[in-house]
Design a protein around this motif. Structure first.
Motif, PDB file in Angstrom:
ATOM      1  N   CYS A  61      -0.428  -7.862   1.670  1.00 54.07           N
ATOM      2  CA  CYS A  61       1.052  -7.672   2.255  1.00 54.07           C
ATOM      3  C   CYS A  61       0.915  -8.373   3.422  1.00 54.07           C
ATOM      4  CB  CYS A  61       1.334  -6.478   2.561  1.00 54.07           C
ATOM      5  SG  CYS A  61       3.095  -6.281   2.859  1.00 54.07           S
ATOM      6  N   LYS A  63       3.392  -8.265   5.556  1.00 53.44           N
ATOM      7  CA  LYS A  63       4.135  -7.560   6.622  1.00 53.44           C
ATOM      8  C   LYS A  63       3.391  -6.437   7.242  1.00 53.44           C
ATOM      9  CE  LYS A  63       8.875  -8.474   5.884  1.00 53.44           C
ATOM     10  NZ  LYS A  63       9.771  -7.712   5.454  1.00 53.44           N
ATOM     11  N   ASP A  64       4.102  -5.955   8.328  1.00 52.55           N
ATOM     12  CA  ASP A  64       3.290  -5.139   9.310  1.00 52.55           C
ATOM     13  C   ASP A  64       4.064  -3.681   9.572  1.00 52.55           C
ATOM     14  OD1 ASP A  64       0.770  -4.752   9.977  1.00 52.55           O
ATOM     15  OD2 ASP A  64       1.022  -6.038  11.558  1.00 52.55           O
ATOM     16  N   CYS A  65       5.005  -3.235   8.379  1.00 57.72           N
ATOM     17  CA  CYS A  65       5.735  -2.186   8.598  1.00 57.72           C
ATOM     18  C   CYS A  65       4.967  -0.797   9.361  1.00 57.72           C
ATOM     19  CB  CYS A  65       6.437  -1.514   7.524  1.00 57.72           C
ATOM     20  SG  CYS A  65       7.217  -2.971   6.542  1.00 57.72           S
ATOM     21  N   TYR A  67       5.019   2.115   9.388  1.00 60.51           N
ATOM     22  CA  TYR A  67       4.602   3.425   8.551  1.00 60.51           C
ATOM     23  C   TYR A  67       3.739   3.403   7.535  1.00 60.51           C
ATOM     24  CZ  TYR A  67       8.596   0.953   6.747  1.00 60.51           C
ATOM     25  OH  TYR A  67       9.210  -0.133   6.075  1.00 60.51           O
ATOM     26  N   CYS A  68       3.534   2.184   7.059  1.00 66.98           N
ATOM     27  CA  CYS A  68       2.912   1.977   5.724  1.00 66.98           C
ATOM     28  C   CYS A  68       1.377   1.691   5.679  1.00 66.98           C
ATOM     29  CB  CYS A  68       3.542   0.722   5.071  1.00 66.98           C
ATOM     30  SG  CYS A  68       2.870   0.163   3.261  1.00 66.98           S
ATOM     31  N   ILE A  70      -0.519  -0.082   3.609  1.00 67.67           N
ATOM     32  CA  ILE A  70      -0.909  -1.175   3.051  1.00 67.67           C
ATOM     33  C   ILE A  70      -0.564  -2.357   4.109  1.00 67.67           C
ATOM     34  CG2 ILE A  70      -1.318  -0.507   0.805  1.00 67.67           C
ATOM     35  CD1 ILE A  70       0.854  -2.195  -0.231  1.00 67.67           C
ATOM     36  N   ARG A  71      -0.028  -2.074   5.190  1.00 66.75           N
ATOM     37  CA  ARG A  71       0.246  -3.048   6.051  1.00 66.75           C
ATOM     38  C   ARG A  71      -0.787  -3.946   6.333  1.00 66.75           C
ATOM     39  NH1 ARG A  71      -0.669  -1.646  11.647  1.00 66.75           N
ATOM     40  NH2 ARG A  71       1.454  -2.464  12.361  1.00 66.75           N
ATOM     41  N   GLY A 107       2.757  -5.409  -2.534  1.00 67.12           N
ATOM     42  CA  GLY A 107       2.998  -5.756  -1.001  1.00 67.12           C
ATOM     43  C   GLY A 107       3.741  -7.237  -1.070  1.00 67.12           C
ATOM     44  N   GLU A 108       4.348  -7.185   0.069  1.00 65.70           N
ATOM     45  CA  GLU A 108       5.105  -8.492   0.225  1.00 65.70           C
ATOM     46  C   GLU A 108       4.247  -9.743   0.352  1.00 65.70           C
ATOM     47  OE1 GLU A 108       9.041  -8.034   2.268  1.00 65.70           O
ATOM     48  OE2 GLU A 108       8.445  -9.887   3.119  1.00 65.70           O
TER      49      GLU A 108
HETATM   50 FE1  SF4 Z   1       6.111  -2.950   4.531  1.00 64.83          FE
HETATM   51 FE2  SF4 Z   1       6.254  -3.091   1.589  1.00 64.83          FE
HETATM   52 FE3  SF4 Z   1       4.368  -4.170   3.265  1.00 64.83          FE
HETATM   53 FE4  SF4 Z   1       4.199  -1.830   3.146  1.00 64.83          FE
HETATM   54  S1  SF4 Z   1       4.005  -2.886   1.371  1.00 64.83           S
HETATM   55  S2  SF4 Z   1       3.941  -2.968   4.737  1.00 64.83           S
HETATM   56  S3  SF4 Z   1       6.519  -1.281   3.049  1.00 64.83           S
HETATM   57  S4  SF4 Z   1       6.527  -4.883   3.222  1.00 64.83           S
END
Ligand code: SF4
Ligand code: SAH
Length: 365
Positions: A61, A63-65, A67-68, A70-71, A107-108
């Motif tokens: 992924c 991204k770095d949300c 809460y997640c 797998i960020r 993941g994104e």
């Molecule tokens: Fe964010 Fe989705 Fe990546 Fe998790 S998998 S960090 S929710 S974008």
């Protein structure tokens, strides 16, 4: 103050009504809320539970949300990406088992290579099943071109949770370069292309109020969602948000109940959409998904991911069925659904009546 039965009978509900649905006074009223939601479900979307076999293609992924699990900032995690044959083999199983529909999630990841990889997979699944297996995507925020190409290849539903419709709360849960406005633009783009649109939120986020949740339901109406995928926030210890939570047990138990109330209230307000009973419910209570169905949900997403990869796709702690293969999950799921007096809608896409109505409206004008 109106009672739950009276509110359920209304055609249009206001924000105050929704807050009331989300705040039953005692256990008896809570049970009534779930009962009313189940009745609304039966009269607007029927009695069947539809299945979407879930394939977790990759935990990589960009991204770095906060809460997640797998960020990209979680450096403790081993990353994987399934190859085409592995995805097709999972898809074939879902087809043979009569699941009717699939969800491809990951993941994104952006870029041509990823777009082309997904596009090829969609085409091959469609070819392999003579077009009969429905395909939902849950691959995050992408350029219009990617959404367009995947749609043309044969995907017809897209799930992109807004996570929370409150901009301030969204800001607190994401790094500076993650944009709330862009996520909304993506939802509009998906709708315009012709996807059945799915969105949703996490429930029980630190700082989230009942008013925020009521507004989330209004948001679902405003974006004209065809399907809702929402579930409890479940802390993950290797994330900035999860690390800050002292009593995880207390938080997750409260979030489970709130998530069930959200499912029920959303069913009563939106009526004819598809609502998924999220796997995160089952991470808190082993009967969580059945409880979701009893509170008004009509979709379940059995995990088709190979057990070897599953352990690395932990968005949250306690992900269920970690060591079981999809065959074992299949038998278990069927008996669980039957035990609550519901039936499974095998070999059907299970489009929401909400979406079907729109298709009819367009073709008749
Ligand atoms: Fe964010 Fe989705 Fe990546 Fe998790 S998998 S960090 S929710 S974008
Ligand atoms: N990357 C894609 C799809 C995978 S994430 C996306 O973000 O859209 C799928 C969903 O997992 C997210 O939308 C989020 O709502 C949920 N999720 C992530 N971390 C979670 C947590 N700790 N508890 C509950 N749900 C979580």
């Amino acid at each position: 103050m109106s009672d739950i039965k009276e509110i359920t009978g209304k055609d249009r509900l206001c924000e105050e009504d929704i807050i009331r649905l989300l705040s039953p006074k005692d256990d008896a009223e809570e049970a009534l809320l779930f009962k009313m939601a189940r009745e609304v479900k039966r009269s607007h979307v029927g009695g069947a539970v539809f299945l979407r076999g879930l394939i977790e293609i990759s935990n990589i992924c960009q991204k770095d949300c906060y809460y997640c699990g797998i960020r990209k900032g979680n450096l403790l995690l081993r990353r994987y990406k399934m190859n085409k044959e592995e995805v097709l083999s999972a898809a074939r199983k879902a087809y043979e088992w009569g699941y009717g529909s699939l969800t491809l999630q990951s993941g994104e990841v952006r870029g041509e290579k990823h777009i082309a990889f997904i596009e090829e997979i969609i085409r091959e699944i469609k070819n392999m099943t003579s077009g009969s297996l429905g395909i939902t995507l849950s691959l995050g925020e992408q350029k219009n071109e990617a959404y367009q190409r995947w749609f043309m290849a044969g995907a017809h539903r897209y799930l992109l949770r807004i996570e929370t419709s409150n901009k301030g709360l969204y800001r607190a849960l994401h790094p500076e370069d993650h944009s709330f406005d862009h996520r909304i633009e993506c939802l509009h783009a998906l709708k315009k292309i012709g996807y059945q649109l799915g969105t949703g939120v996490m429930i029980g986020l630190p700082g989230q109020t009942i008013e925020n949740l009521a507004h989330d339901i209004i948001f679902f109406m405003d974006v004209d969602a065809d399907m809702i995928g929402m579930g409890p926030y479940v802390p993950h210890m290797d994330t900035p948000l999860g690390r800050g939570i002292a009593d995880i047990q207390k938080v997750t138990s409260a979030n489970l109940i709130m998530a069930l109330k959200m499912i029920a209230a959303t069913r009563i307000v939106l009526k004819d959409v598809n609502i998924a009973s999220a796997t995160a419910l089952q991470a808190i209570d082993e009967n969580g998904r059945e409880r979701g169905v009893m509170a008004g949900a009509n979709v379940i997403m059995p995990n088709m991911t190979d057990a070897a990869y599953r352990r690395y796709y932990q968005l949250y702690e306690n992900k269920p069925c970690m060591d079981e293969d999809s065959e074992a999950c299949r038998g278990c799921l069927e008996s669980r659904i039957e035990s609550i007096g519901e039936t499974i809608g095998y070999n059907q896409w299970g489009d929401s009546p909400h979406f079907k109505k729109k298709v009819k409206d367009v073709s008749s004008c």
